[in-house]
Structures are given as C-alpha cells and as structure tokens.
Write a protein that holds these residues in place. Structure first.
Motif, PDB file in Angstrom:
ATOM      1  N   TRP A   1      -2.172   4.109  -4.902  1.00 30.55           N
ATOM      2  CA  TRP A   1      -1.237   3.768  -3.826  1.00 30.55           C
ATOM      3  C   TRP A   1      -1.109   2.258  -3.685  1.00 30.55           C
ATOM      4  N   ARG A   2      -2.228   1.544  -3.840  1.00 27.67           N
ATOM      5  CA  ARG A   2      -2.187   0.089  -3.681  1.00 27.67           C
ATOM      6  C   ARG A   2      -1.234  -0.552  -4.699  1.00 27.67           C
TER       7      ARG A   2
ATOM      8  N   HIS B   1      -3.632  -2.797   3.160  1.00 25.85           N
ATOM      9  CA  HIS B   1      -2.418  -2.934   3.963  1.00 25.85           C
ATOM     10  C   HIS B   1      -2.582  -2.119   5.243  1.00 25.85           C
TER      11      HIS B   1
ATOM     12  N   SER C   1       9.740   5.689   1.938  1.00 27.21           N
ATOM     13  CA  SER C   1       8.602   5.524   2.844  1.00 27.21           C
ATOM     14  C   SER C   1       7.671   6.705   2.636  1.00 27.21           C
TER      15      SER C   1
ATOM     16  N   ILE D   1       2.274  -0.012  -3.477  1.00 23.70           N
ATOM     17  CA  ILE D   1       2.565  -0.826  -2.290  1.00 23.70           C
ATOM     18  C   ILE D   1       2.734  -2.293  -2.683  1.00 23.70           C
TER      19      ILE D   1
ATOM     20  N   GLU E   1       7.004   1.961   1.006  1.00 30.52           N
ATOM     21  CA  GLU E   1       6.431   1.545   2.280  1.00 30.52           C
ATOM     22  C   GLU E   1       5.393   2.590   2.657  1.00 30.52           C
ATOM     23  N   LEU E   2       4.179   2.165   2.977  1.00 27.62           N
ATOM     24  CA  LEU E   2       3.139   3.092   3.402  1.00 27.62           C
ATOM     25  C   LEU E   2       3.261   3.382   4.887  1.00 27.62           C
TER      26      LEU E   2
ATOM     27  N   GLU F   1       5.949  -3.166  -4.034  1.00 31.19           N
ATOM     28  CA  GLU F   1       7.018  -2.899  -3.077  1.00 31.19           C
ATOM     29  C   GLU F   1       7.886  -1.720  -3.511  1.00 31.19           C
TER      30      GLU F   1
END
Length: 533
Positions: free
Chosen positions: A132-133, A178, A63, A136, A142-143, A139
């Motif tokens: 970051w995208r 997200h 995370s 994310i 977890e942001l 998977e």
C-alpha cells in the motif's frame, strides 16, 4: 476527440476494504478461509492492477479504504504464513482438478494460483503495508482510514468512538507512513455530532450513502457547522455494477460465485441464468467472460459520461459522480472484477472523463452548500436497523453491558495504578473493541453465518468478563494469565495502549460514558429522551 475532452466534472471510484478479525477464530466454512479467499481473489489482483497502472505513469486513480483491522491481518505473521500455505494448496487443487478430467478448469485455476503465489512471494511476504505504501507514495491512490475494529459509531460510547478513531488513524501512520485525511466510516454510519469528532481528528472528508443526501450526490457538502465534507455514493452509477437485484456480476458469462466443485473446492460454472440450478449451469469459459467485460466496461463508461453531463446541467456547474463499493466485490464475489477494474480505469480517461480521488474533489472545489446530515447508514433501509433492530437486540444489550463493565474496570484500574502501561488493561480494551465490531450484528441481521457471528461476539465478551472479574476480585496474577492467554489469539494492534483512552465523561450519563441501550427504535432509528432525532 473534441467531444471526449468536453465531459464536465469528475468521476471518483471509492473502494472499501474490510474483514473482521478472523485469525485464530476458526478456519472453515467461516474464519481464516474467508480471509485467504479474499486475499487471493481480491487484494492481490487489485493491488497488481493499481501497481501496473502506476507504472504507466497514471495517478490519482481511486480512493482506497483499508480498515485497520484488515490491515492488521494482512501484516500478521500467522496470517502471512497461513496465506502462503493456502496459495500452495490452491495450486495443488487446480492440479487435482486437471487429473480428475476437468482440464479447462484446472488449467485456468493453475495459472491464477501460480501468478498469485509468485506475486505473494515477491511482494507480500513482509505484509501488505509495503504494497500500500508504494501505491500511496506514487500517488496512485488516496488512502482512506477508519476506526480500529470497525464499530458502528452512531451507537458507540463517545469515549470509545473517539479512541478508536484516533487510534485507527495512528495505526495507518505506523504502517504506511501516512495519516489518512479521509475515512470510510464503518457502514457509513452517522449521527449528528460525529462531524465534531472528525474535525477534532483532522478528518477533512468522509463517505455517506446517497439517500442520506436525498440523492443529491453531485457535490460534497460541509456537515453542520464543521469543516468536514461528506461525499455521497451515486446509486444511479454504483448500481450499474452492483445492486440487490441487478448488476454486471450476475450476467450469464461471468463465473458463478455460489456453485462449487466439491471435490476440488473450485468454481467450475458460469452464471448461465438466475433460475438455473447449480448442476445445470454451463462450464465457465474465460473467453466468453472477457467479451462480457468489454461490453460492461463500455456500458459503465457511457453511464458515467451521461451522468456527468446530466448532473452538471442540473446543478449549473461541473458535477461530481462517486461510485463506491466493497473492494471484495472485485475478485472475491465477482471473479472478473479486477479485469473490469483495470479496463475501466483506462477507458474512462480515453472517453474524456476526468478521474480523481475524494481529496482531489475537495481540492478542485466540488463542494456545495452545507448539509444538516441526519442519522443514516448504507444498510437496509438506510437507517440503523441492521445494527440496532429487533433481530440483534440481544447483541445491542450485550454490547451495552460489556462497554459499561470494561470502562468501569479500566477507570478503577487507572485510579489504582502508577501510570505505567498495563498489558492486562490493554487486552481488556482490545477484547471490548472486538466484541462491539459492527460485523457481528450485520451477519446476524443478514443471516450470513449468524451462528459464527454470535459466537464471536460472546467469545470476546466472555474474555472481557473473566479478565474484569479477576481484577475486581484482586486476583492480579490470574488477570495477567488470562490477558496473556487471550492475547495469543487476539494480539492485534500491539501499539494499543489503554492509557490513551480518555477519562470518564461528566454529566448525567449513568453508564459511565455512554450506553447502547435504548438507542434503537422499532426501525433501528436512534431514540433520545425527546424521541427520534
């Protein structure tokens, strides 16, 4: 293999990425240099580690908290340009070290700088959000989100607390597509009632420090009567890596953070020994450091396995172990941290440990009985003294005055306006949230660039006062000029809209919506009319 496959429970690694707003506010020794060092040493290599692991088909690795104020800087055109220049300069400094006779140091740094520059030019020139995208969407992570500019929420006016939280979540949605379901609350600060804010914002889980749960961090806990679950940091495991007195980064063969070669600005030495003076430290040797990493990875994996077994036996069901750190530990503070991170995320599954995110832990049922979570933080004493103690009483009073002035002014402006967006109101609010960043009190309490921190708090407070003064004096053209001038340096969060700030709260709160004054007892505990909570 059968022994490895029977490790009960889940291990979760949580990283909290944060720096205060540094763009346009000094360069050296504190200011943008801090951003660029952290970017080069931590954000680039940590993202690369996660990307490589994701390319191998690994997912649900950890995370990752990214505060909106840090994300704003990693997407900011001025910072992107400055970072590109900094990386090129790093490469030149490495070459100069080689020419000056320190060939080993120069070669090591030249390789690192070249790799970082190539990575930045290939993947980061449009900002961090695409980086970051990608993680994310795969998977891999977890942001975790958070409030806009990292306020210490327990002391914050409720209107601003709600506003910063909702806007911070919306900022993540704008950047990476997200909306985080979990957050790392700034400084892990909590006071009863905040769980209601989290519930209303759609937050399903957040972090606290282990002592807030009296050390029982083996399961998440629903907070008070809310649906929001708190997860606690397991200090037994976390302190194997980083603690006030020990931990892997202080081992003799790792690169020393504090000792510089002042001619090049590079770090030439290894820790050697805790009592060894800088000039007497041994030269850094990457091969010795690599061997130390292997030993410490093995030690950490063994520690996690033992903890999962012992905690599962203690509670009579599979347990959760959460290790949590500032992301900047991995690379910026601990040079070898990204290498350790890469190896440990491979070694844990090989040792039969189930690795997952905080969201996974909630989904998989690692949740126990409700907890009446009390006032807490992850600061010194695990209370609020760092942000509300005697050392920072002046900043507490400053924040109180600025919040009251800003809210009163914004409410009067709202009454006199036609409902259209007003850049003056936006900048007034923007400077207010920068004034009350938790970083300034932290830096003062820890005597870490305390002068810079106080200057920053007072600089943003000055902006609030002079804009508010122009407004109250009916000098609207002057207020517009002032707001535009401050926005040139503090133009972060362009979507910030003061119209979304909630209306003044009712009741007997004479401050017009909340005050920081009289909330801190002698040890930084919150004080209400009835005494300490």
């Amino acid at each position: 293999m059968s022994e490895k496959s029977t490790v009960p429970g889940q291990f979760t690694l949580v990283l909290h990425s944060h720096l205060p707003w540094l763009a346009h506010h000094g360069r050296w020794p504190v200011g943008e240099e801090w951003l660029y060092q952290s970017w080069a040493a931590t954000y680039l290599p940590v993202a690369k580690v996660l990307r490589n692991l994701a390319a191998e088909g690994r997912s649900h690795l950890l995370s990752l908290g990214i505060t909106p104020v840090l994300a704003a800087q990693l997407d900011d055109p001025h910072c992107l340009s400055g970072m590109h220049h900094w990386l090129g300069n790093w490469k030149l400094r490495a070459d100069e070290a080689s020419m000056a006779g320190n060939t080993a140091l120069g070669a090591h740094e030249h390789r690192l700088a070249t790799e970082a520059l190539d990575d930045f030019e290939t993947r980061w020139r449009h900002g961090s959000s695409p980086v970051w995208r990608e993680l994310i969407d795969a998977e891999a992570i977890e942001l975790l989100g958070g409030p806009l500019a990292h306020p210490f929420q327990p002391l914050l006016d409720e209107r601003l607390r709600t506003y910063q939280l909702h806007e911070g979540l919306a900022d993540a949605q704008h950047r990476v597509g997200h909306t985080p379901a979990g957050i790392w609350a700034p400084e892990c600060g909590f006071t009863p009632g905040m769980e209601k804010n989290y519930d209303a914002a759609g937050i399903s889980h957040f972090m606290c420090d282990g002592p807030a749960l009296r050390g029982d961090t083996s399961l998440g806990r629903p907070v008070w009567d809310s649906d929001t679950v708190v997860f606690g940091r397991d200090l037994h495991v976390s302190y194997r890596v980083w603690s006030p007195k020990s931990g892997y980064p202080g081992q003799p063969y790792y690169r020393d953070f504090h000792h510089y070669d002042h001619a090049s600005g590079l770090k030439p030495a290894r820790v050697t020994g805790k009592t060894v003076a800088g000039p007497d430290k041994a030269p850094y040797d990457p091969e010795l450091a690599a061997a130390a990493i292997e030993r410490d990875v093995a030690d950490f994996v063994a520690t996690v396995r033992e903890r999962l077994f012992s905690e599962s036996e203690r509670i009579g069901r599979p347990a959760l172990v959460v290790a949590a750190f500032d992301t900047e530990l991995f690379g910026h503070w601990w040079h070898e941290g990204p290498q350790w991170l890469d190896q440990v995320l491979r070694a844990l599954p090989e040792a039969g440990v189930t690795v997952g995110t905080l969201a996974d832990a909630r989904d998989r049922g690692y949740v126990g009985e409700r907890v009446e979570l009390a006032d807490s933080s992850w600061g010194s004493g695990k209370d609020w003294r760092v942000w509300a103690g005697d050392q920072v009483a002046d900043l507490v009073d400053l924040n109180t005055d600025i919040v009251r002035l800003a809210l009163d002014t914004l409410d009067k402006m709202r009454a006199d306006q036609d409902g259209l967006r007003d850049p003056v109101a936006d900048q007034l609010l923007r400077e207010t949230i920068l004034t009350i960043s938790s970083d300034w009190a932290f830096m003062v309490s820890k005597d870490s660039a305390a002068g810079y921190a106080r200057d920053r708090a007072h600089e943003h407070a000055h902006a609030v006062r002079e804009i508010a003064s122009a407004i109250s004096g009916g000098q609207l053209a002057k207020a517009q000029r002032l707001a535009a001038g401050w926005a040139a340096a503090d133009g972060l969060f362009p979507a910030l809209d003061a119209r979304r700030l909630g209306p003044a709260l009712g009741g007997n709160d004479e401050s017009g919506g909340g005050s920081l004054r009289n909330h801190a007892g002698p040890r930084g505990r919150r004080m209400d009319a009835e005494g300490p909570r």
